[in-house]
Design a protein around this motif. Structure first.
Motif, PDB file in Angstrom:
ATOM      1  N   ASP A 257       0.943  -1.172  -0.082  1.00  0.00           N
ATOM      2  CA  ASP A 257      -0.045   0.061  -0.216  1.00  0.00           C
ATOM      3  C   ASP A 257       0.674   1.319   0.010  1.00  0.00           C
ATOM      4  N   ARG A 258       2.068   1.098   0.361  1.00  0.00           N
ATOM      5  CA  ARG A 258       2.903   2.242   0.514  1.00  0.00           C
ATOM      6  C   ARG A 258       3.737   2.758  -0.772  1.00  0.00           C
ATOM      7  N   GLY A 259       3.521   1.785  -1.558  1.00  0.00           N
ATOM      8  CA  GLY A 259       4.391   1.758  -2.728  1.00  0.00           C
ATOM      9  C   GLY A 259       5.695   1.186  -2.973  1.00  0.00           C
ATOM     10  N   GLU A 260       5.837   0.393  -1.926  1.00  0.00           N
ATOM     11  CA  GLU A 260       7.069  -0.379  -1.808  1.00  0.00           C
ATOM     12  C   GLU A 260       7.086  -1.712  -2.582  1.00  0.00           C
ATOM     13  N   VAL A 261       8.033  -2.037  -2.975  1.00  0.00           N
ATOM     14  CA  VAL A 261       8.029  -3.609  -3.678  1.00  0.00           C
ATOM     15  C   VAL A 261       8.862  -4.584  -2.870  1.00  0.00           C
ATOM     16  N   TRP A 262       8.073  -5.648  -2.287  1.00  0.00           N
ATOM     17  CA  TRP A 262       8.799  -6.640  -1.481  1.00  0.00           C
ATOM     18  C   TRP A 262       9.070  -7.971  -2.192  1.00  0.00           C
ATOM     19  N   LEU A 263      10.214  -8.700  -1.730  1.00  0.00           N
ATOM     20  CA  LEU A 263      10.231 -10.079  -2.460  1.00  0.00           C
ATOM     21  C   LEU A 263       9.902 -11.139  -1.299  1.00  0.00           C
ATOM     22  N   TYR A 264       9.084 -11.989  -1.593  1.00  0.00           N
ATOM     23  CA  TYR A 264       8.852 -12.937  -0.509  1.00  0.00           C
ATOM     24  C   TYR A 264       9.506 -14.411  -0.943  1.00  0.00           C
ATOM     25  N   ASN A 265       9.613 -15.260   0.067  1.00  0.00           N
ATOM     26  CA  ASN A 265      10.065 -16.728  -0.154  1.00  0.00           C
ATOM     27  C   ASN A 265      11.328 -16.902  -0.929  1.00  0.00           C
ATOM     28  N   LEU A 266      12.201 -15.735  -1.035  1.00  0.00           N
ATOM     29  CA  LEU A 266      13.606 -16.103  -1.488  1.00  0.00           C
ATOM     30  C   LEU A 266      14.481 -16.738  -0.422  1.00  0.00           C
ATOM     31  N   HIS A 267      14.982 -18.016  -0.723  1.00  0.00           N
ATOM     32  CA  HIS A 267      15.541 -18.600   0.406  1.00  0.00           C
ATOM     33  C   HIS A 267      17.145 -18.327   0.185  1.00  0.00           C
ATOM     34  N   ILE A 268      17.772 -17.625   1.003  1.00  0.00           N
ATOM     35  CA  ILE A 268      19.147 -17.534   1.202  1.00  0.00           C
ATOM     36  C   ILE A 268      19.492 -18.242   2.382  1.00  0.00           C
ATOM     37  N   PRO A 269      20.167 -19.230   2.225  1.00  0.00           N
ATOM     38  CA  PRO A 269      20.652 -20.024   3.708  1.00  0.00           C
ATOM     39  C   PRO A 269      21.681 -19.183   4.545  1.00  0.00           C
ATOM     40  N   GLU A 270      21.799 -19.522   5.658  1.00  0.00           N
ATOM     41  CA  GLU A 270      22.461 -19.109   6.726  1.00  0.00           C
ATOM     42  C   GLU A 270      23.984 -19.061   6.406  1.00  0.00           C
ATOM     43  N   TYR A 271      24.526 -18.058   6.665  1.00  0.00           N
ATOM     44  CA  TYR A 271      26.139 -17.930   6.393  1.00  0.00           C
ATOM     45  C   TYR A 271      26.878 -18.860   7.293  1.00  0.00           C
ATOM     46  N   ALA A 272      27.832 -19.978   6.912  1.00  0.00           N
ATOM     47  CA  ALA A 272      28.353 -20.788   7.663  1.00  0.00           C
ATOM     48  C   ALA A 272      29.230 -20.427   8.741  1.00  0.00           C
ATOM     49  N   PHE A 273      29.818 -19.318   8.453  1.00  0.00           N
ATOM     50  CA  PHE A 273      30.668 -18.608   9.489  1.00  0.00           C
ATOM     51  C   PHE A 273      30.201 -17.467  10.096  1.00  0.00           C
ATOM     52  N   GLY A 274      28.756 -17.431  10.254  1.00  0.00           N
ATOM     53  CA  GLY A 274      28.111 -16.229  10.926  1.00  0.00           C
ATOM     54  C   GLY A 274      27.841 -16.808  12.356  1.00  0.00           C
ATOM     55  N   THR A 275      27.662 -15.467  12.959  1.00  0.00           N
ATOM     56  CA  THR A 275      27.600 -15.530  14.480  1.00  0.00           C
ATOM     57  C   THR A 275      26.018 -15.595  14.890  1.00  0.00           C
ATOM     58  N   TRP A 276      25.784 -15.186  16.179  1.00  0.00           N
ATOM     59  CA  TRP A 276      24.190 -15.362  16.292  1.00  0.00           C
ATOM     60  C   TRP A 276      23.452 -14.062  15.568  1.00  0.00           C
ATOM     61  N   ARG A 277      24.391 -13.365  15.051  1.00  0.00           N
ATOM     62  CA  ARG A 277      23.709 -12.131  14.386  1.00  0.00           C
ATOM     63  C   ARG A 277      23.452 -12.691  12.740  1.00  0.00           C
ATOM     64  N   ASN A 278      23.253 -13.938  12.731  1.00  0.00           N
ATOM     65  CA  ASN A 278      23.053 -14.278  11.201  1.00  0.00           C
ATOM     66  C   ASN A 278      21.603 -13.939  10.592  1.00  0.00           C
ATOM     67  N   HIS A 279      21.417 -13.761   9.492  1.00  0.00           N
ATOM     68  CA  HIS A 279      20.077 -13.427   8.968  1.00  0.00           C
ATOM     69  C   HIS A 279      18.953 -14.438   9.191  1.00  0.00           C
ATOM     70  N   ASP A 280      17.872 -14.104   8.979  1.00  0.00           N
ATOM     71  CA  ASP A 280      16.508 -14.963   8.771  1.00  0.00           C
ATOM     72  C   ASP A 280      16.559 -15.550   7.355  1.00  0.00           C
ATOM     73  N   VAL A 281      16.315 -16.732   7.193  1.00  0.00           N
ATOM     74  CA  VAL A 281      16.277 -17.212   5.911  1.00  0.00           C
ATOM     75  C   VAL A 281      15.421 -16.841   4.913  1.00  0.00           C
ATOM     76  N   MET A 282      14.313 -16.947   5.535  1.00  0.00           N
ATOM     77  CA  MET A 282      12.930 -16.573   4.389  1.00  0.00           C
ATOM     78  C   MET A 282      12.557 -15.246   4.857  1.00  0.00           C
ATOM     79  N   ARG A 283      13.247 -14.229   5.152  1.00  0.00           N
ATOM     80  CA  ARG A 283      12.649 -12.786   5.355  1.00  0.00           C
ATOM     81  C   ARG A 283      12.150 -12.267   4.308  1.00  0.00           C
ATOM     82  N   LYS A 284      11.266 -11.434   4.130  1.00  0.00           N
ATOM     83  CA  LYS A 284      10.997 -10.719   3.162  1.00  0.00           C
ATOM     84  C   LYS A 284      11.996  -9.481   2.873  1.00  0.00           C
TER      85      LYS A 284
END
Length: 160
Positions: free
Chosen positions: A56-83
């Motif tokens: 509604d705000r005129g922004e485009v969002w991509l859903y269900n793009l699967h980017i796996p967690e970074y193997a050498f990441g820490t507890w601050r790793n990203h959410d795998v299926m976030r928009k």
């Protein structure tokens, strides 16, 4: 360190060409977190079930793009299926919103790649195919392959 040049494809959505009739395409930037970029540079992503929507705000969002967690990441790793937010101009967003509001149309990502060091996604408005459309496109593709094979064998025979 010099900036990367050229284009490196990370993932392609071959299923999109089977399931949709593809219209006009756009190139969009993506808002990513650090560990997402590192996973993409390692060549890991899946566009299989991904789709985009204009909100509604005129922004485009991509859903269900699967980017796996970074193997050498820490507890601050990203959410795998976030928009993930896509970066387009106002005119492009308005045109996408107009075209995707029709019945049976959706915004489909076709490929994910790095262009001159920046993560980009190629999106298109796709119209869903029916089962008989899919069978017809498979028959056309097979007929095209057979014709190319026949031309190739004729050329080989002529060289001998």
């Amino acid at each position: 360190m010099p900036r990367e040049k050229g284009q490196k494809v990370v993932a392609r959505n071959r299923k999109a060409f089977h399931d949709y009739t593809i219209g006009e395409t756009w190139e969009a930037g993506m808002v990513l977190q650090g560990t997402e970029v590192k996973s993409l540079r390692a060549g890991k992503a899946s566009l299989g079930d991904a789709f985009a929507q204009v909100d509604d705000r005129g922004e485009v969002w991509l859903y269900n793009l699967h980017i796996p967690e970074y193997a050498f990441g820490t507890w601050r790793n990203h959410d795998v299926m976030r928009k993930r937010k896509l970066l387009l101009s106002k005119r492009e967003i308005a045109k996408l919103a107009r075209e995707s509001t029709d019945s049976g149309k959706t915004i489909v990502p076709l490929q994910l790649y790095f262009k001159d060091g920046y993560a980009k996604v190629e999106i298109a408005v796709g119209t869903g195919k029916r089962d008989w459309d899919k069978r017809q496109s498979i028959k056309e593709r097979d007929a095209k392959r057979e014709a190319q094979r026949a031309i190739g064998t004729r050329l080989k025979r002529g060289r001998r």
